[in-house]
Structure formats: structure tokens, C-alpha cells
Design a protein around this motif. Structure first.
Motif, PDB file in Angstrom:
ATOM      1  N   ASP A  65       1.245  -1.365   0.307  1.00 30.57           N
ATOM      2  CA  ASP A  65      -0.022   0.141   0.399  1.00 30.57           C
ATOM      3  C   ASP A  65       0.419   0.901  -0.110  1.00 30.57           C
ATOM      4  OD1 ASP A  65      -2.271   1.236   0.105  1.00 30.57           O
ATOM      5  OD2 ASP A  65      -2.072   1.454   2.125  1.00 30.57           O
ATOM      6  N   HIS A 111       0.689   5.844   0.597  1.00 31.64           N
ATOM      7  CA  HIS A 111      -0.757   7.179   0.605  1.00 31.64           C
ATOM      8  C   HIS A 111       0.759   7.394   0.381  1.00 31.64           C
ATOM      9  CE1 HIS A 111      -4.718   5.845   1.887  1.00 31.64           C
ATOM     10  NE2 HIS A 111      -4.218   4.103   2.643  1.00 31.64           N
ATOM     11  N   HIS A 150      -3.116  -1.139   6.302  1.00 34.03           N
ATOM     12  CA  HIS A 150      -3.837  -1.831   4.852  1.00 34.03           C
ATOM     13  C   HIS A 150      -3.226  -2.570   4.705  1.00 34.03           C
ATOM     14  CE1 HIS A 150      -5.858   3.108   4.723  1.00 34.03           C
ATOM     15  NE2 HIS A 150      -6.301   1.913   5.642  1.00 34.03           N
TER      16      HIS A 150
HETATM   17 MG    MG Z   1      -4.698   1.995   2.167  1.00 40.20          MG
END
Ligand code: MG
Length: 162
Positions: free
Chosen positions: A12, A14, A46
Motif C-alpha cells: 500500500d 499513501h 492496509h
Molecule cells: Mg491504503
């Protein structure tokens, strides 16, 4: 069953901007910049969700918790992991171990590593000795190095509960 364990992988990313919270592995880190996200933007949890779902061949986090659903606005990613763990249990799996790597330029993860491990162990209902959280800095290279984002990788193993 013919298999002993099933392996899952999650990844993941961000974006980081000033004025947002930086929550990683369920722990709030002191940082000028935080994650832009629909949920709390916890990149590590995540990646963990996707690793767990991947191991059980049960889709991905976007499928289970779509950002089009207002239910998930600002939600703690701990809740997402709890739901994924419950889903795996419903399918007859238990988690064996988790190994994750966070890629972040700053702040340093080391002071918060044990708290992250404990959070993940509690959420996954496994001993902390079977949870690994590692961190690396990208040496100022790429989008993470420019402090534009944070990334996490996670692998896990699961096995049939019986
Ligand atoms: Mg995420």
C-alpha cells in the motif's frame, strides 16, 4: 487439506501532506505530514489487510471496504483488520505469522516498532513473537524519499484452523 500454509502479500501507498495525521501500524507518529486517505490512511494496516485477504484468496481491501461507501470515512484501520481477521476465521483460517516493512523517509519508525508489533499481534490474535515490523528509509530517492508518500509491504502465512 493438502496444504500446510498459504502465503499472502500486500502493498500500500499513501500520499503525505502537511496537517494530516500519520498513523502507522495503529500508532500515531509525531510528524508534520500525514496520510491523505479516506480512512485513517494507515499504510501498514492496509498492507496487512491485503496480505491476509490474499493468503485466503478473498479479494482485496478496496473490494471489501470501498471508498465510495461513506461508512469508511475516517474509520480506524484497526477496525478494518478486525473485520478481515473475522472473515478469515469464518472461512476456517488462523494466522501463523506476519512480516511487514514500512518505507518512510521520516520520522524514524524504530521507537514505535514494538507498539506496532503489539497492535498487530492483538488484532491478528497471535503472539507478538510471530509479528515482525521492519522499516527502511529510501535514502531520499523517489516519492518516499521526497517525503511525498509512505509505502508498506506485508507478507503473512495462514493455515486451516483445524
Ligand atoms: Mg491504503
Amino acid at each position: 487439506m493438502w496444504y500446510a500454509v498459504m502465503v499472502g502479500f500486500g502493498y500500500d501507498v499513501h500520499r503525505l501532506v502537511e496537517g494530516e495525521r500519520l498513523v502507522i501500524g495503529g500508532v500515531m507518529l509525531p510528524s508534520l505530514k500525514g496520510a491523505v486517505a479516506y480512512s485513517d490512511g494507515d499504510v501498514l494496516l492496509h498492507a496487512l489487510c491485503d496480505a491476509l485477504l490474499g493468503a485466503a484468496c478473498l479479494g482485496d481491501i478496496g473490494e471489501h471496504f470501498p471508498d465510495s461507501d461513506p461508512t469508511y470515512r475516517g474509520i480506524s484501520s484497526r477496525v478494518l483488520v478486525e473485520r478481515v481477521v473475522a472473515l478469515l476465521q469464518q472461512h476456517g483460517y488462523r494466522i501463523v505469522n506476519v512480516d511487514a516493512t514500512v518505507v518512510l523517509q521520516q520520522p524514524r519508525i524504530a521507537p514505535y516498532r514494538e507498539a506496532m508489533r503489539q497492535t498487530i499481534a492483538t488484532l491478528c490474535q497471535i503472539p507478538v513473537e510471530r509479528v515482525s515490523v521492519k522499516a527502511t528509509t529510501p535514502e531520499h530517492l523517489g516519492f518516499v524519499g521526497r517525503e511525498e508518500g509512505v509505502a508498506a509491504f506485508c507478507v503473512c502465512e495462514i493455515q486451516p484452523a483445524s
